[in-house]
Design a protein around this motif. Structure first.
Motif, PDB file in Angstrom:
ATOM      1  N   PRO A  22       0.875  -1.088   0.023  1.00  0.00           N
ATOM      2  CA  PRO A  22      -0.080   0.143  -0.100  1.00  0.00           C
ATOM      3  C   PRO A  22       0.756   1.120   0.014  1.00  0.00           C
ATOM      4  O   PRO A  22       2.059   1.184   0.442  1.00  0.00           O
ATOM      5  CB  PRO A  22      -0.773  -0.164   1.033  1.00  0.00           C
ATOM      6  CG  PRO A  22       0.057  -0.940   2.104  1.00  0.00           C
ATOM      7  CD  PRO A  22       0.604  -1.832   1.271  1.00  0.00           C
ATOM      8  N   GLY A  23       0.035   2.234  -0.536  1.00  0.00           N
ATOM      9  CA  GLY A  23       1.026   3.636  -0.284  1.00  0.00           C
ATOM     10  C   GLY A  23       1.168   4.306   0.945  1.00  0.00           C
ATOM     11  O   GLY A  23       0.295   3.738   1.742  1.00  0.00           O
ATOM     12  N   PRO A  24       1.580   5.407   0.981  1.00  0.00           N
ATOM     13  CA  PRO A  24       1.460   6.136   2.393  1.00  0.00           C
ATOM     14  C   PRO A  24       0.031   6.175   2.886  1.00  0.00           C
ATOM     15  O   PRO A  24      -0.738   6.648   2.057  1.00  0.00           O
ATOM     16  CB  PRO A  24       2.190   7.594   2.088  1.00  0.00           C
ATOM     17  CG  PRO A  24       2.988   7.147   0.942  1.00  0.00           C
ATOM     18  CD  PRO A  24       2.243   6.169   0.016  1.00  0.00           C
ATOM     19  N   ASP A  25      -0.352   6.048   4.197  1.00  0.00           N
ATOM     20  CA  ASP A  25      -1.413   6.039   4.663  1.00  0.00           C
ATOM     21  C   ASP A  25      -2.589   4.996   4.292  1.00  0.00           C
ATOM     22  O   ASP A  25      -3.464   5.202   4.388  1.00  0.00           O
ATOM     23  CB  ASP A  25      -1.958   7.547   4.980  1.00  0.00           C
ATOM     24  CG  ASP A  25      -1.316   8.496   5.599  1.00  0.00           C
ATOM     25  OD1 ASP A  25      -0.620   8.032   6.731  1.00  0.00           O
ATOM     26  OD2 ASP A  25      -1.136   9.732   5.169  1.00  0.00           O
ATOM     27  N   GLY A  26      -2.245   4.100   3.079  1.00  0.00           N
ATOM     28  CA  GLY A  26      -3.050   3.231   2.697  1.00  0.00           C
ATOM     29  C   GLY A  26      -3.160   1.978   3.295  1.00  0.00           C
ATOM     30  O   GLY A  26      -2.560   1.747   4.362  1.00  0.00           O
ATOM     31  N   LYS A  27      -4.050   1.089   2.979  1.00  0.00           N
ATOM     32  CA  LYS A  27      -4.342  -0.105   3.551  1.00  0.00           C
ATOM     33  C   LYS A  27      -4.480  -1.196   2.459  1.00  0.00           C
ATOM     34  O   LYS A  27      -4.893  -0.776   1.287  1.00  0.00           O
ATOM     35  CB  LYS A  27      -5.668  -0.215   4.196  1.00  0.00           C
ATOM     36  CG  LYS A  27      -5.620   0.948   5.544  1.00  0.00           C
ATOM     37  CD  LYS A  27      -7.282   0.737   6.192  1.00  0.00           C
ATOM     38  CE  LYS A  27      -6.902   1.512   7.439  1.00  0.00           C
ATOM     39  NZ  LYS A  27      -8.410   1.382   8.219  1.00  0.00           N
ATOM     40  N   THR A  28      -4.206  -2.399   2.732  1.00  0.00           N
ATOM     41  CA  THR A  28      -4.761  -3.355   1.855  1.00  0.00           C
ATOM     42  C   THR A  28      -4.838  -4.838   2.457  1.00  0.00           C
ATOM     43  O   THR A  28      -4.630  -4.820   3.725  1.00  0.00           O
ATOM     44  CB  THR A  28      -3.245  -3.827   0.961  1.00  0.00           C
ATOM     45  OG1 THR A  28      -3.627  -4.717  -0.192  1.00  0.00           O
ATOM     46  CG2 THR A  28      -2.232  -4.335   1.524  1.00  0.00           C
ATOM     47  N   LYS A  29      -5.536  -5.622   1.877  1.00  0.00           N
ATOM     48  CA  LYS A  29      -6.228  -6.789   2.600  1.00  0.00           C
ATOM     49  C   LYS A  29      -4.959  -7.815   2.438  1.00  0.00           C
ATOM     50  O   LYS A  29      -4.362  -8.160   1.151  1.00  0.00           O
ATOM     51  CB  LYS A  29      -7.444  -7.390   2.125  1.00  0.00           C
ATOM     52  CG  LYS A  29      -7.859  -8.614   2.725  1.00  0.00           C
ATOM     53  CD  LYS A  29      -9.324  -9.115   2.395  1.00  0.00           C
ATOM     54  CE  LYS A  29      -9.713 -10.041   2.712  1.00  0.00           C
ATOM     55  NZ  LYS A  29     -10.024 -10.209   4.253  1.00  0.00           N
ATOM     56  N   ALA A  30      -4.490  -8.635   3.364  1.00  0.00           N
ATOM     57  CA  ALA A  30      -3.667  -9.852   3.377  1.00  0.00           C
ATOM     58  C   ALA A  30      -4.245 -10.902   2.413  1.00  0.00           C
ATOM     59  O   ALA A  30      -5.381 -11.379   2.750  1.00  0.00           O
ATOM     60  CB  ALA A  30      -3.148 -10.161   4.552  1.00  0.00           C
ATOM     61  N   LEU A  31      -3.364 -11.546   1.388  1.00  0.00           N
ATOM     62  CA  LEU A  31      -3.878 -12.658   0.990  1.00  0.00           C
ATOM     63  C   LEU A  31      -3.471 -13.966   1.908  1.00  0.00           C
ATOM     64  O   LEU A  31      -4.265 -14.816   1.955  1.00  0.00           O
ATOM     65  CB  LEU A  31      -2.881 -13.165  -0.383  1.00  0.00           C
ATOM     66  CG  LEU A  31      -3.220 -11.809  -1.412  1.00  0.00           C
ATOM     67  CD1 LEU A  31      -2.236 -12.293  -2.498  1.00  0.00           C
ATOM     68  CD2 LEU A  31      -4.573 -11.729  -2.053  1.00  0.00           C
TER      69      LEU A  31
END
Length: 282
Positions: A22-31
């Motif tokens: 993810p970028g700065p301050d971003g979020k992503t879901k783990a696989l």
């Protein structure tokens, strides 16, 4: 059965596999997520044992508790002879945060803040055992310093796993018979490393370069081993796996280049799977 002593720091890895960072301050879901013991020598010892060797791991375990029990139970499962070298009840096994990307096959690692244990047990009895080789990973520096003379007097090859240059790297190089280092170990490049080894009287060494393969030197001979093309899912621990496989093959045969080739194949296979252990079950 070949026997080896691995000396190095153990950690508990908190793992996440994602598609992209993810970028700065971003979020992503783990696989995928996992919680697994790690550390260069710990991983190498497990690979050595998995391949049929008898591995002893000298490492700092410190305070009793859930983390120590988790790491200890995992090592027992793989048949590792664990030797706790730390005599400081305030020492805690470091937590390491690792995020790997499936799209790039790269990872980001945040190491724990805990320094090497400096209040140590007497480990001289370790060096009375009949090992085929010893591997050092540049951690547990106080323990290695305390036992410098015993390691130097060891009647067998001392392998150095050099991931990156540290202020105490010269001490470890002086103990090494066979340094096998990554391409980032010495930023000045292979020629500078070759000159350094020559100055230290080291005639057998190798540099691992990821997708660019392995450079090796052995006395009057030298060469390159090409990387094996794979679809990389996760490169986490590939260097540790390379070292464990190299140590096993080298202890079994004593053939340097043959051992590098074997390690190259096994490390490449491991990159096709998430984490540091799932390739063993494939």
């Amino acid at each position: 059965m070949s026997r080896a002593l691995f000396i190095g720091r153990s950690v508990l890895d908190v793992l996440a596999l994602v598609d992209d960072f993810p970028g700065p301050d971003g979020k992503t879901k783990a696989l995928a997520n996992d919680l697994i013991p790690g550390g260069s020598s710990l991983n190498a010892a497990i690979v050595f044992s998995h391949l049929g060797g008898d591995a002893t791991l000298a490492t700092s375990m410190g305070a009793e508790g859930l983390v120590r029990n988790f790491v200890t139970d995992d090592l027992k499962k793989y048949g590792i002879d664990l030797r706790d070298i730390c005599d400081d009840p305030s020492y805690h096994i470091p937590l390491s945060t690792v995020v790997s990307t499936r799209s790039l096959g790269t990872r980001m690692i945040v190491n724990g803040a805990q320094d090497d244990c400096s209040r140590l047990k007497d480990g001289r009895d370790l060096f009375a055992s009949d090992y085929n080789l010893i591997q050092l990973d540049q951690y547990e520096h106080p323990f290695v310093g305390q036992n410098f003379d015993d390691i130097r007097a060891f009647d067998g090859p001392v392998i150095l796993d050099g991931g990156s240059w540290k202020e105490w790297s010269p001490d470890f190089l002086r103990l090494a018979d066979v340094p096998v280092v990554s391409e980032v170990f010495l930023p000045e490049g292979p020629h500078a490393f070759a000159e350094m080894c020559n100055d230290l009287g080291l005639s057998r060494w190798a540099i691992t370069r990821g997708t660019n393969g392995v450079i090796w030197h052995d006395g009057g001979s030298s060469g390159e081993i090409p990387a094996i093309p794979v679809t990389a899912v996760d490169t986490l621990g590939a260097g540790d796996i390379f070292h464990g496989a190299f140590c096993h093959a080298y202890a079994e045969s004593g053939e340097f280049v043959e051992a590098l080739n074997s390690a190259n194949r096994i490390a490449a296979k491991s990159c096709e799977f998430a984490g540091t252990r799932s390739w063993m079950r494939a």
